[in-house]
Enzyme design. Structure first.
Site, short mmCIF file in Angstrom:
data_model
loop_
_atom_site.label_atom_id
_atom_site.label_comp_id
_atom_site.label_asym_id
_atom_site.label_seq_id
_atom_site.Cartn_x
_atom_site.Cartn_y
_atom_site.Cartn_z
N CYS A 116 -1.31 12.59 -6.42
CA CYS A 116 -1.34 12.90 -4.99
C CYS A 116 -0.01 13.53 -4.61
O CYS A 116 1.01 13.27 -5.26
CB CYS A 116 -1.57 11.65 -4.15
SG CYS A 116 -2.02 12.08 -2.46
N CYS A 118 1.55 13.22 -1.53
CA CYS A 118 2.23 12.69 -0.34
C CYS A 118 3.63 12.15 -0.58
O CYS A 118 4.47 12.19 0.32
CB CYS A 118 1.36 11.65 0.37
SG CYS A 118 0.86 10.27 -0.65
N CYS A 126 -1.14 14.29 2.07
CA CYS A 126 -1.62 14.28 0.68
C CYS A 126 -2.03 15.67 0.20
O CYS A 126 -2.34 15.85 -0.98
CB CYS A 126 -2.79 13.31 0.54
SG CYS A 126 -2.35 11.63 1.03
N LYS A 191 -12.01 5.65 -0.58
CA LYS A 191 -10.70 5.22 -0.08
C LYS A 191 -10.70 5.37 1.43
O LYS A 191 -10.87 6.47 1.96
CB LYS A 191 -9.61 6.08 -0.72
CG LYS A 191 -8.22 5.80 -0.17
CD LYS A 191 -7.15 6.56 -0.93
CE LYS A 191 -5.79 6.38 -0.28
NZ LYS A 191 -4.73 7.08 -1.02
N LYS A 244 -11.23 1.07 -2.26
CA LYS A 244 -9.89 0.75 -1.76
C LYS A 244 -9.88 0.81 -0.26
O LYS A 244 -10.37 1.79 0.29
CB LYS A 244 -8.91 1.78 -2.33
CG LYS A 244 -7.49 1.64 -1.83
CD LYS A 244 -6.63 2.77 -2.32
CE LYS A 244 -5.28 2.67 -1.64
NZ LYS A 244 -4.46 3.82 -1.81
N TYR A 309 -0.41 -5.88 -6.99
CA TYR A 309 1.03 -6.19 -7.07
C TYR A 309 1.26 -7.65 -7.48
O TYR A 309 2.38 -8.02 -7.80
CB TYR A 309 1.70 -5.91 -5.71
CG TYR A 309 1.46 -4.48 -5.23
CD1 TYR A 309 2.24 -3.44 -5.70
CD2 TYR A 309 0.43 -4.18 -4.34
CE1 TYR A 309 2.00 -2.12 -5.30
CE2 TYR A 309 0.19 -2.89 -3.93
CZ TYR A 309 0.98 -1.86 -4.41
OH TYR A 309 0.74 -0.57 -4.02
C1 PBG Z 1 -1.11 7.88 -2.01
C2 PBG Z 1 -1.49 6.46 -2.15
C3 PBG Z 1 -1.50 5.47 -1.16
C4 PBG Z 1 -1.85 4.30 -1.80
C5 PBG Z 1 -2.11 4.60 -3.12
N1 PBG Z 1 -1.88 5.94 -3.32
C6 PBG Z 1 -1.10 5.52 0.24
C7 PBG Z 1 -1.85 6.31 1.22
O1 PBG Z 1 -2.94 6.83 0.95
O2 PBG Z 1 -1.30 6.45 2.31
C8 PBG Z 1 -1.94 2.95 -1.12
C9 PBG Z 1 -1.59 1.81 -1.99
C10 PBG Z 1 -1.20 0.56 -1.29
O3 PBG Z 1 -1.20 0.44 -0.05
O4 PBG Z 1 -0.84 -0.37 -2.02
N2 PBG Z 1 -2.13 8.75 -1.70
ZN ZN Z 2 -1.39 10.73 -0.87
#
Ligand code: PBG
Ligand code: ZN
Length: 321
Positions: A116, A118, A126, A191, A244, A309
């Site tokens: 990604c 971001c 992203c 997601k 997710k 985690y």
């Molecule tokens: C990046 C990404 C994110 C997460 C995983 N990859 C953040 C988002 O989409 O803003 C979230 C993981 C987490 O909150 O533990 N695209």
């Molecule tokens: Zn991202």
């Protein structure tokens, strides 16, 4: 009378009939690697989780290896960002250097590169941005490039988390063209645009500077659409599909389990972790019990793989028995 209590009498009996078991092999541990040297800094909103510079990664990777956790999901935290997120696919960027280093020091750990932009874009979105819009098709070649670079550096798997349409297909095509037909893709298929990602954005420095991610991540009100997203990732070539966040989406996990015959992952995200940690630090809940209950619920709902985690703590707890 039905006497359910017969099989609840002793721990041995309860263990014998337990329908759901957690194993270190189910788990993937997210790792944040930061530019610089001699760094191990705790993420304020995620007590117990650290960012490491490459030279200190061994401290955490040795633990991952000892506990028998299957793999890590790697996130780069660069010093410099730009509009195109070029650090993501720079062969000498933090992510690619970290992959090379991890692959040579810990070849037995499954190394999954999170794909990604971001963490690498100055605007924190992203994908590429033009006049306040997040561009879809223009972003795809950059994601594909990041995936190919990651695999060239030694990644065993790639996991696109961008939620651009067509990402898995673009990455599959690019990997195949480079001769990496055997590298699997784990899609962040369903997601949601979730408030639970807040602590992660602190950790990775990836908070969007304007707007939010609702034009590309899913609306939490839509369960049927989540199934279509999962189906689409499979059609595009995903080898593993993901839902997710985890705890607020167990309905979707259950449905995905009965609908698809693919390995199913869940991401027990940062906010889910931090809520438990915060309450545990206050002494309001028993951390071990609550974490094991949450992860067991994810497996009971149908998850095969849990990205969490809590992974290292969990291995210590399940090993004690
Ligand atoms: C990046 C990404 C994110 C997460 C995983 N990859 C953040 C988002 O989409 O803003 C979230 C993981 C987490 O909150 O533990 N695209
Ligand atoms: Zn991202």
């Amino acid at each position: 009378m039905n006497r359910f209590r017969r099989l609840r009498k002793t721990e041995a009996l309860r263990d014998l009939v337990a329908e759901t078991r957690l194993s270190p092999k189910d788990l993937i541990y997210p790792v944040f690697v930061k530019e610089g040297s001699d760094i191990r800094e705790e993420i304020p909103s995620m007590p117990g989780v650290f960012r490491y510079s490459i030279d200190r990664l061994d401290e955490i990777l040795d633990k991952v290896e000892e506990t028998g956790i299957s793999g890590i999901l790697l996130f780069g935290v660069p010093d410099k960002k730009d509009e195109q997120g070029s650090g993501a696919y720079d062969p000498d960027g933090i992510l690619q250097r970290a992959i090379r280093s991890i692959k040579s020091s810990h070849p037995g750990i499954i190394l999954i590169s999170d794909i990604c932009l971001c963490e690498y874009t100055s605007h924190g979105h992203c994908g590429l941005v033009c006049e306040g819009e997040i561009l879809n098709d223009e972003t795809l070649p950059l994601l594909a490039k990041m995936a190919v670079e990651s695999v060239q550096s030694g990644a065993d798997m790639v996991a696109p988390s961008d939620m651009m349409d067509g990402d898995v297909e673009a990455i599959r095509t690019a990997l195949d063209e480079e001769g990496y037909e055997d590298i699997p893709i784990m899609g962040y298929s369903a997601k949601f645009a979730s408030g639970y990602y807040g602590p992660f954005r602190d950790a990775a420095g990836s908070t969007p500077h304007f707007g939010d991610r609702r034009s590309y991540q899913m609306d939490v009100r839509n369960g049927r659409e989540a199934i279509r997203e999962l189906e689409n990732d499979i059609e595009m070539g995903a080898d593993i599909i993901m839902v997710k966040p985890a705890l607020s989406c167990l309905d979707i996990v259950r449905e995905a389990r009965s609908e698809f015959r693919y390995p199913l992952a869940v991401y027990n995200v940062s906010g889910e972790y931090s809520m438990v940690k915060a309450a545990a630090l206050q002494g309001w809940i028993d951390e071990r019990r609550v974490v094991l209950e949450n992860l067991t619920a994810m497996k009971r709902a149908g998850a095969d793989i849990i990205i969490t985690y809590h992974a290292i703590d969990v291995c210590e707890w399940i090993g004690e028995k």
